[in-house]
Enzyme design. Structure first.
Site, PDB file in Angstrom:
ATOM      1  N   ILE A   1     -34.496  36.710   5.128  1.00 60.47           N
ATOM      2  CA  ILE A   1     -35.701  37.226   5.768  1.00 60.47           C
ATOM      3  C   ILE A   1     -36.206  38.475   5.081  1.00 60.47           C
ATOM      4  CG2 ILE A   1     -35.389  36.178   8.042  1.00 60.47           C
ATOM      5  CD1 ILE A   1     -34.046  38.762   8.930  1.00 60.47           C
ATOM      6  N   GLY A   2     -35.566  38.870   4.012  1.00 63.94           N
ATOM      7  CA  GLY A   2     -36.064  40.024   3.287  1.00 63.94           C
ATOM      8  C   GLY A   2     -35.111  40.417   2.190  1.00 63.94           C
TER       9      GLY A   2
ATOM     10  N   LYS B   1     -26.760  41.700   6.118  1.00 60.48           N
ATOM     11  CA  LYS B   1     -27.235  42.360   4.911  1.00 60.48           C
ATOM     12  C   LYS B   1     -26.196  42.106   3.838  1.00 60.48           C
ATOM     13  CE  LYS B   1     -28.543  47.014   3.516  1.00 60.48           C
ATOM     14  NZ  LYS B   1     -28.780  48.323   4.110  1.00 60.48           N
TER      15      LYS B   1
ATOM     16  N   ASP C   1     -33.139  58.850   4.531  1.00 62.60           N
ATOM     17  CA  ASP C   1     -34.139  57.875   4.093  1.00 62.60           C
ATOM     18  C   ASP C   1     -34.907  57.342   5.305  1.00 62.60           C
ATOM     19  OD1 ASP C   1     -35.612  56.402   2.337  1.00 62.60           O
ATOM     20  OD2 ASP C   1     -34.101  54.841   2.043  1.00 62.60           O
TER      21      ASP C   1
END
Ligand SMILES: *[C@@H]1O[C@H](CO)[C@@H](O)[C@H](O)[C@H]1NC(C)=O
Ligand SMILES: *[C@@H]1O[C@H](CO)[C@@H](O)[C@H](O)[C@H]1NC(C)=O
Ligand SMILES: *[C@@H]1O[C@H](CO)[C@@H](O)[C@H](O)[C@H]1NC(C)=O
Ligand SMILES: *[C@@H]1O[C@H](CO)[C@@H](O)[C@H](O)[C@H]1NC(C)=O
Ligand SMILES: *[C@@H]1O[C@H](CO)[C@@H](O)[C@H](O)[C@H]1NC(C)=O
Ligand SMILES: *[C@@H]1O[C@H](CO)[C@@H](O)[C@H](O)[C@H]1NC(C)=O
Ligand SMILES: *[C@@H]1O[C@H](CO)[C@@H](O)[C@H](O)[C@H]1NC(C)=O
Ligand SMILES: *[C@@H]1O[C@H](CO)[C@@H](O)[C@H](O)[C@H]1NC(C)=O
Ligand SMILES: *[C@@H]1O[C@H](CO)[C@@H](O)[C@H](O)[C@H]1NC(C)=O
Ligand SMILES: *[C@@H]1O[C@H](CO)[C@@H](O)[C@H](O)[C@H]1NC(C)=O
Ligand SMILES: *[C@@H]1O[C@H](CO)[C@@H](O)[C@H](O)[C@H]1NC(C)=O
Ligand SMILES: *[C@@H]1O[C@H](CO)[C@@H](O)[C@H](O)[C@H]1NC(C)=O
Length: 850
Positions: A566-567, A588, A689
């Site tokens: 999905i990414g 991930k 971040d």
């Protein structure tokens, strides 16, 4: 046609290839011709090559269909129409056994690549293979080839990859193999090759991977191997190699995996091993090594697996060993180690599998035993001389074996429910063996919830006839605990049974374990089969209810199929997976290539470490992770709505759905998360971040902060906060001149995100002009996202003004004058509704700058 890559580029490709493909062999050589683009004119094919292909019989009746063999499956030709590649796996050969000799090698002078893996080939390797002198890639692995390695193989001086693993080849390794100067990878493993490893092997200076394991090699390890300085992988496991480990091994500075297990090696472990700074896995199990464990091992900073079991190693376990901060798995069982278990064992966050059984260790057990914040910690201290009490804090252990020691006192650690690292997981042991000790006291009833428990041969008592305990787990305790004479009779039998069964079970467990390890390490696309056990896997670690299993993940993502992606980010891809329970999680996964890169690896571990320590409803939940250098992924709760950035900028409909009150809510949730990290964690955590991409939205459009790969603990003792990271456009201006990261950097980034959320796009250079008095007349209404209507209710209006005031304060260039996240969070959640009526068209942004 076949372009020769420059050495350097080739080497890089080769390394990637070597370490990404070993399991399935379904690989192209780095310089393989492109099968689909090579389409020679049909008139120019070579008839003698065609005849040779037909004669082989491998293509069945294929040639009847297409007269040009260059179009046959598994055949590729160069522009001149000459065969350069034969790829057996492209072939639809019937299951009948094929003969390697039926292929007339002499007919293919231009052949560069030949891959005939797992085709059921029989017969021996014909000596004519030596005529195919352009061959650079030869794969004959996983067949039924027998006979000797023909010395003519040494004529193939262009050879870079030679794979003949998993056959029944015999004979010796010809010393003329040293002529194969271009060899990068040599795999002769799982055959019956005998005799010594030739000294000349050291001449193969380009060798990166050498696998000779599971053969009948004898003699000693040639000292010349130290000349193959490019070696990354060296496996001599399961042979009959004797003598000392040569000190020259210390020259192999690139070596990452060294396996010398299951041989007859003797003498000491050479101190020179300390020079192997790249080493990640070291296996010297099942040998006759004596002497002590060199404390110089502390220099092997990348080591995560150290297996020295089943040797004759004496001395103590050097405390310095526990300076190896990456250590995951330590096996020192079946040696003659004495002294105490160093308390430094607790320094290691990743150490989750420690086996010190069958030694002469004495003294007390350190507390807590493991810091491992994976939930499947394994500890085996059995068959030693450990004494004293069982520590009240055992740490995060799942399987604990302390049987056959001299432990006394009672069992203290029963309220094991609070693992501070993974507080959301109900923690409990799954296996506990305390048999054959001198333990006393009353057995707490909580123990009955442990699935496997053995408390036999101690002095326990329990008042109500030990209700809930299996009689088998209490054999040989005081009569009061066991209520019938039947049990007493039973005592002798099981003793004998254990004596017989233990070695068998151990053997069996060991084999399973070896299998799993091996499987994981060889598998390219993380292709896991049913064989991987639910929780027996060393490197897969699950926290979420303890219920996510490795194979569930693999199944749910169809082996990380692109369809579930999905990414993708800089260093990994995110996958969506629906588990059998129906639960959806996000995965991930670190790219294969990046997992070799220490800095990405570090950032990955960092993310785990950070997220394991925090829990907040506006911070993404880590459910589990798999941490192994070939397979790294994190398991998160899944956020249905993706990132804030996506919601704001990719889809106008979605942006419209984000009403003013929802946006204020998102900003306030983000502020809460950051405030928690800065002020409620000790030491404080700086995210470093904070961007709209790293703020995710759940189904209710609440904000959840994610991506802790670059987060840092603000350790007051460490002056080294320098590494600059973050995303352009969100970086605090002071980072341009100071390298010091503080919480105030996050505050600045938060200011940008807050502004972005109200504006519907990144403010860009506007940030600077807002503070410029010449732009006094930028009105609030001009700033706000024009895709949604200006707020109608006073509550929204006031909240937006409040957010803007705070955001602008966060964007001040002097870090000291920015508010803290705690202040921001407080102001956002407690701002007073005033009766003041505000109109955006009348308020300029400049008025909000205090
Ligand atoms: C071969 O080249 C074509 C066109 O350049 C490309 O689409 C294809 O993916 C390549 N195939 C392989 C196996 O590299
Ligand atoms: C093999 O091929 C070569 C070259 O085409 C040819 O001279 C030779 O006769 C062939 N051998 C057999 C056994 O067919
Ligand atoms: C075909 O290959 C053989 C070697 O096997 C060579 O002698 C012959 O010249 C080639 N013929 C053509 C047309 O390329
Ligand atoms: C070896 O080849 C057989 C087919 O001959 C295949 O089923 C098996 O999976 C292969 N094994 C490996 C390790 O590649
Ligand atoms: C191939 O190797 C054999 C033995 O190793 C040698 O006798 C022969 O001359 C070599 N042939 C070529 C063409 O180099
Ligand atoms: C080395 O050989 C062993 C035994 O055949 C095999 O299990 C293992 O997968 C090989 N390792 C690599 C990295 O090729
Ligand atoms: C190694 O094995 C070969 C045959 O397998 C044997 O002839 C030789 O004596 C052995 N060498 C040593 C040093 O054991
Ligand atoms: C190959 O290795 C042998 C033995 O180590 C050595 O004597 C010889 O000089 C080497 N040859 C080359 C070309 O390096
Ligand atoms: C280790 O074993 C070797 C023989 O292999 C022996 O000579 C040496 O004395 C032993 N060293 C120790 C410390 O036991
Ligand atoms: C353990 O118990 C045995 C049997 O009661 C006893 O002989 C021994 O001294 C005890 N050992 C310790 C260390 O308490
Ligand atoms: C520890 O090592 C011993 C000996 O190799 C083995 O029998 C035992 O099963 C191991 N313990 C664990 C928990 O794996
Ligand atoms: C090394 O050898 C041991 C023991 O034979 C085996 O269990 C393990 O899987 C091997 N590891 C690697 C990386 O080859």
């Amino acid at each position: 046609m076949v372009a020769k890559c420059s050495n350097c580029a080739l080497l890089i490709i080769a390394v990637v290839l070597l370490f990404s493909t070993t399991g399935s062999y379904r690989i192209f050589p780095p310089n393989a011709p492109n099968l689909t683009t090579v389409e020679p004119p049909s008139s120019s094919f070579n008839n003698s090559e065609r005849q040779a292909l037909i004669q082989s019989g491998w293509w069945g009746s294929h040639h009847a269909i297409d007269p040009n063999h260059c179009y046959w499956r598994g055949v590729s030709c160069d522009d001149a129409g000459s065969v350069v590649g034969i790829y057996g796996w492209e072939l639809n050969y019937e299951s009948k056994l094929l003969q390697l000799q039926t292929l007339n090698f002499t007919a293919f002078p231009n052949l560069v690549s030949m891959s005939l893996d797992g085709m059921g080939l029989t017969g021996s390797i014909p000596k004519e293979i030596g005529t195919v002198t352009k061959l650079s890639y030869l794969v004959l692995s996983n067949n039924s080839l027998h006979g000797k390695l023909p010395p003519t193989l040494s004529n193939l001086t262009q050879l870079e990859f030679l794979y003949v693993s998993f056959n029944s080849l015999s004979g010796i390794i010809p010393s003329t193999f040293s002529l194969l100067e271009n060899l990068i990878s040599l795999e002769l493993d799982s055959n019956q090759i005998e005799g010594p490893i030739p000294l000349q092997i050291g001449n193969l200076s380009n060798l990166i991977k050498l696998n000779l394991s599971h053969n009948l090699l004898n003699g000693s390890i040639p000292f010349t191997l130290g000349q193959s300085k490019n070696l990354i992988y060296l496996n001599l496991d399961s042979n009959q190699i004797e003598g000392h480990i040569p000190i020259e091994i210390g020259n192999l500075k690139q070596l990452q995996i060294l396996n010398l297990s299951s041989n007859y090696l003797s003498g000491q472990i050479p101190l020179q091993i300390e020079a192997l700074v790249s080493l990640q896995e070291l296996y010297i199990e099942f040998n006759q090594i004596n002497g002590s464990i060199p404390s110089e091992f502390q220099n092997l900073i990348n080591l995560h697996t150290l297996y020295l079991s089943h040797n004759m190693i004496s001395g103590v376990i050097p405390p310095k060993l526990f300076q190896l901060s990456n250590l995951v798995s330590l096996h020192l069982s079946n040696n003659q180690l004495g002294g105490n278990i160093p308390s430094e064992i607790r320094n290691l966050d990743f150490l989750c599998d420690i086996n010190l059984s069958n030694n002469k260790l004495e003294g007390l057990i350190p507390s807590p035993i493991l810091n491992c914040f994976m939930s499947f910690g394994k500890v085996d201290f059995s068959n030693n001389l450990l004494s004293g009490n069982i520590p009240s804090k055992i740490g995060y252990v799942d399987k604990l074996n302390m049987s056959h020691n001299l432990l006394s006192g009672s069992i203290p650690f029963l309220s094991i429910s609070d693992n501070p690292y993974i507080p959301w997981r109900e923690y409990s042991l799954s296996s506990l063996d305390l048999s054959y000790n001198n333990l006393t006291g009353i057995l707490p009833v909580e123990l009955t919830t442990i699935p496997y428990i053995n408390l036999s041969f101690n002095f326990f008592e329990c008042p109500q006839g030990c209700k809930g305990f299996h009689a088998k787990s209490l054999i040989g305790n005081t009569p009061r605990s066991v209520n019938s004479s039947v049990q007493v009779q039973k005592t002798e039998k099981p003793r004998n049974l254990i004596v017989i069964a233990l070695p068998i079970t151990c053997c069996f467990l060991f084999i399973i374990f070896v299998g799993i390890l091996c499987y994981i390490r060889c598998t390219n696309k993380v292709k896991f089969e049913q064989s991987s056990k639910k929780d027996g896997d060393l490197f897969s670690i699950w926290n979420y209810d303890g219920k996510i299993a490795f194979e569930d993940i693999i199944e749910a993502t169809q082996d990380f199929d692109i369809r579930h992606c999905i990414g993708t980010g800089a260093y990994g891809s995110v996958y969506k997976a629906q588990l059998p329970s129906g639960k959806i999680v996000a995965l991930k996964k670190l790219h294969q290539r990046e997992s070799q890169n220490p800095s990405f690896d570090k950032s990955f571990r960092n993310e785990i470490k950070m997220l394991s320590q925090i829990r907040h409803r506006n911070i993404v939940k880590l459910h589990g992770f798999c941490l192994h250098n070939r397979c790294m992924f994190l398991v998160y709760e899944y956020m249905e709505r993706g990132s804030l950035f996506y919601a704001l900028s990719m889809d106008d409909d979605e942006a419209k759905e984000l009403s003013w009150s929802k946006r204020v809510n998102i900003i306030s949730g983000t502020a809460n998360a950051l405030a928690y990290m800065h002020h409620d964690c000790f030491p404080p955590i700086v995210h470093r971040d904070v961007t709209s991409n790293n703020i995710l939205l759940n189904s209710e459009l609440h904000a959840v902060v994610s991506d802790f790969g670059t987060a840092r603990l603000l350790d007051p003792d460490s002056s080294n906060q320098t590494l600059q990271v973050g995303t352009y456009g969100y970086l605090a201006p002071e980072l341009a001149y100071t390298m010091t990261v503080t919480e105030k950097c996050d505050v600045y980034s938060f200011g940008v995100v807050a502004l972005e959320t109200l504006m519907g796009r990144h403010p860009g250079v506007l940030i600077l002009s807002l503070f410029n008095s010449s732009n006094k007349n930028i009105m609030i209404k001009d700033l706000l996202d024009s895709r949604i209507r200006l707020p109608l209710c006073q509550r929204d209006t006031q909240a937006i003004v409040q957010v803007l005031i705070l955001a602008l304060a966060c964007l001040r260039s002097d870090p000291k004058s920015r508010p803290s996240m705690q202040q921001v969070a407080y102001e956002l959640s407690n701002f007073e509704q005033s009766s003041l009526s505000l109109s955006f068209s009348k308020i300029s942004v400049f008025q909000l700058i205090a």
